[in-house]
Design an enzyme around this catalytic site. Structure first.
Site, PDB file in Angstrom:
ATOM      1  N   GLU A 187       0.713  -1.479  -0.295  1.00 38.06           N
ATOM      2  CA  GLU A 187       0.068  -0.544  -0.018  1.00 38.06           C
ATOM      3  C   GLU A 187       0.514   1.055   0.213  1.00 38.06           C
ATOM      4  OE1 GLU A 187      -2.359  -1.103  -0.545  1.00 38.06           O
ATOM      5  OE2 GLU A 187      -3.048  -2.869   0.250  1.00 38.06           O
ATOM      6  N   ARG A 257       5.445   8.443  -6.451  1.00 42.38           N
ATOM      7  CA  ARG A 257       4.388   8.445  -7.483  1.00 42.38           C
ATOM      8  C   ARG A 257       3.893   9.838  -8.089  1.00 42.38           C
ATOM      9  NH1 ARG A 257      -0.890   8.305  -8.923  1.00 42.38           N
ATOM     10  NH2 ARG A 257      -1.432   9.637  -6.751  1.00 42.38           N
ATOM     11  N   GLY A 274     -11.905   4.480 -18.794  1.00 41.35           N
ATOM     12  CA  GLY A 274     -13.520   5.117 -19.329  1.00 41.35           C
ATOM     13  C   GLY A 274     -13.980   5.558 -20.237  1.00 41.35           C
ATOM     14  N   ASP A 345      -1.411  -0.810  -9.548  1.00 45.32           N
ATOM     15  CA  ASP A 345      -1.580  -2.243 -10.084  1.00 45.32           C
ATOM     16  C   ASP A 345      -1.468  -3.217 -10.527  1.00 45.32           C
ATOM     17  OD1 ASP A 345      -1.947  -1.653  -6.858  1.00 45.32           O
ATOM     18  OD2 ASP A 345      -4.101  -1.780  -6.910  1.00 45.32           O
ATOM     19  N   TRP A 399      -0.759   5.524   0.191  1.00 45.57           N
ATOM     20  CA  TRP A 399      -1.284   6.193  -1.296  1.00 45.57           C
ATOM     21  C   TRP A 399      -3.196   5.107  -1.206  1.00 45.57           C
ATOM     22  CZ3 TRP A 399       0.392   2.307  -6.896  1.00 45.57           C
ATOM     23  CH2 TRP A 399      -0.126   0.938  -5.854  1.00 45.57           C
ATOM     24  N   ASP A 459      -5.109  -7.453   2.797  1.00 48.92           N
ATOM     25  CA  ASP A 459      -6.621  -7.792   2.188  1.00 48.92           C
ATOM     26  C   ASP A 459      -7.768  -7.284   3.347  1.00 48.92           C
ATOM     27  OD1 ASP A 459      -4.950  -8.848  -0.604  1.00 48.92           O
ATOM     28  OD2 ASP A 459      -4.184  -9.484   0.890  1.00 48.92           O
ATOM     29  N   GLN A 468     -16.139  -4.657  -0.430  1.00 46.00           N
ATOM     30  CA  GLN A 468     -16.364  -5.607  -1.623  1.00 46.00           C
ATOM     31  C   GLN A 468     -16.789  -7.127  -2.131  1.00 46.00           C
ATOM     32  OE1 GLN A 468     -12.366  -4.586  -3.591  1.00 46.00           O
ATOM     33  NE2 GLN A 468     -12.534  -3.164  -4.803  1.00 46.00           N
TER      34      GLN A 468
END
Length: 538
Positions: A187, A257, A274, A345, A399, A459, A468
């Site tokens: 992360e 980043r 998108g 990712d 992040w 996780d 989720q």
């Protein structure tokens, strides 16, 4: 001005072997293999055959490596692919009267067969081996991470931080057989040295643990760099910037980043994924489960057109290449070439964004034509410029939401951390006294260590926060904790075989079996105080 583009793909799937299939469980891994890892390897091999070396950094979390190397999971993946192929064939027969969807069904059949053929005939069912070959050929640089992607800043025991890092590095060396240079903090979660009121001592910063293992660089969110303060400002910069690397007092380099390039992929408004011509991820055919629609803003989705999507890939790759050149032209980094650090990712490409791998390949083909942009790993960048890095001090950052621990320590699921940290302490206490006298004792201690590692994975709090797979995450965490409790009860008196039957021990080992030769002595208490090591000698 000339500059460097450094792409990092962070690959991670939580341990899911024999722990559910769908919608949560083993198919997490199979989807990633079919939609991301295999297509990515194919693209990298195609670039290599055309003498293009992208020098992509690919990070593999050790628990993912263990699953990719597991023969049971390999067999299960083959069954999964055969089922996908059969579903596409069935859809071809079912959709004869619908030409648009028929074309998509044929597209899926061709793609599934090509991926399955690559996995079995080209990669010999060995994704890690295929990636090792690419690294040996100089096409990529492979990195690792913490063993089970543990959220390191919230681990209160130094033994927990140490084992997550050490096992991560040992796993990498086992599969790739060479020294490791870069490390992905799960992360991007960084914590400097801190005072522990409970232990009345300073605890090492995460960079110090990495330095102790020979790591040369790691990544942080952009605020980790932009909010940092100078200890030694070699170039009289007005402020820190993500366009260059910096050293910490431990001597390890940190890179932040790049926001502008990240926005092109992650932003729901500006991001390429998108685009209305790209494949809709969320809608599936109710019979086959295959995807037939493209992204549109309407309730009635339009049918996907692979050729139209391919054209948009070319447009977006061209735009991204221009953006990289523009950003590098504007960057000012005295003493070094500017570098754009772009971590993502890995599973975003191909899985969440179906066209993402094709986009990456197209970006690298386009950048190969740019004389002012070179694609390099950060290992190469560190080799060239580390002597000129300024030294900084960084505050905690991630992040995630708010660039802090909000996601992993939300009030609704903060209950998870006392379980994790107290279990780490109990393991230390048992290891200080337990003396296994036979193979059974070693198995109990080793399995206790495995369950502790699996319990520590980031996780579970992440899924609890995002909702989720909330119930699945809740069950998985408690299953590992319950197994840990049974094993530590047995470990407290290894001579009493009535505490844990052989059948139950075998059952636990059958489900949770990464790291077959795990050294449980690594989990002993760590006494090391934090220290000011000064600039590291390379």
């Amino acid at each position: 001005m000339p500059g460097v583009f450094a792409l990092m793909l962070h690959s991670h799937i939580p341990y899911c072997r024999k722990s559910g299939v769908w919608p949560a469980g083993e198919e997490w891994l199979f989807e990633a293999m079919n939609e991301t890892y295999i297509p990515l390897l194919k693209a990298l091999r195609a670039l290599h055959s055309d003498r293009i070396k992208p020098r992509v950094m690919i990070g593999l979390v050790p628990v993912l490596m263990e699953q990719l190397a597991d023969e049971y999971m390999k067999d299960r993946f083959c069954s999964y692919m055969e089922d996908k192929i059969n579903r596409a064939r069935t859809d071809i027969q079912r959709m004869q009267a619908d030409p648009a969807r028929l074309a998509v069904a044929r597209y899926w059949l061709e793609l599934f067969e090509a991926n399955y053929r690559a996995y079995t005939a080209d990669f010999y069912r060995d994704i890690l081996g295929a990636l090792k070959w690419l690294q040996d050929e100089g096409a990529v640089e492979v990195l690792t991470s913490a063993a089970t992607h543990g959220f390191l800043p919230l681990l209160e025991r130094d033994s927990a931080v140490f084992t997550q890092v050490r096992i991560g590095i040992e796993t990498y060396k086992h599969y790739f057989g060479c020294p490791l240079r870069g490390f992905w903090l799960p992360e991007c979660a960084f914590r400097p040295a801190e005072w522990s009121p409970r232990e009345q001592r300073m605890r090492k910063g995460l960079d110090e643990w990495l330095a102790g293992e020979g790591i040369e660089y790691f990544f942080v969110e952009h605020v980790g760099i932009t909010r940092a303060s100078f200890i030694e400002n070699r170039h009289q910069e007005h402020a820190t910037t993500t366009y260059r690397g910096y050293c910490l007092s431990s001597g390890v380099a940190a890179f932040g980043r790049n926001e502008a390039t990240g926005r092109q992929v992650w932003s729901p408004d500006q991001g390429y994924p998108g685009d209305p011509h790209y494949l809709e991820f969320h809608r599936k055919d109710p019979e086959s489960g295959l995807r037939y629609w493209r992204i549109t803003g309407h309730a009635e989705k339009q049918v996907y057109d692979a050729d139209a999507a391919k054209k948009r890939v070319q447009v977006h790759a061209e735009h991204f290449a221009r953006l990289i050149k523009q950003l590098l032209d504007q960057a000012e980094t005295p003493g070094a070439e500017p570098v754009i650090v772009a971590p993502y990712d890995c599973e975003l490409f191909g899985h969440w964004w179906h066209e993402g791998v094709a986009w990456l390949e197209r970006v690298y083909r386009r950048l190969a034509q740019e004389s002012s942009v070179s694609c390099r790993s950060l290992g190469e960048y560190v080799d060239q410029y580390r002597a000129d890095f300024s030294t900084i001090s960084m505050s905690p950052s991630t992040w995630g939401l708010n660039s802090d621990s909000t996601v992993w320590q939300n009030p609704e699921h903060a209950w998870i951390w006392p379980y994790i940290n107290s279990s780490s302490l109990e393991a230390e206490q048992v290891l200080a006294q337990a003396r296994p006298q036979d193979e059974r004792g070693d198995r109990i201690m080793r399995q206790m260590a495995r369950e502790l590692l699996l319990m520590q994975g980031s996780d579970w709090p992440f899924l609890l926060f995002t909702m989720q797979a909330k119930e699945y995450a809740n069950q998985r965490f408690h299953h590992h904790h319950q197994r840990f409790r049974k094993l530590i009860w047995a470990a407290q008196d290894l001579g009493d075989h009535g505490r844990l039957s052989e059948a139950e021990l075998q059952q636990i080992e059958d489900v949770d079996c990464p790291w077959s030769t795990l050294d449980y002595s690594l989990f002993k208490r760590r006494e090391d105080p934090a220290s000011s090591q000064g600039r590291r000698s390379w």
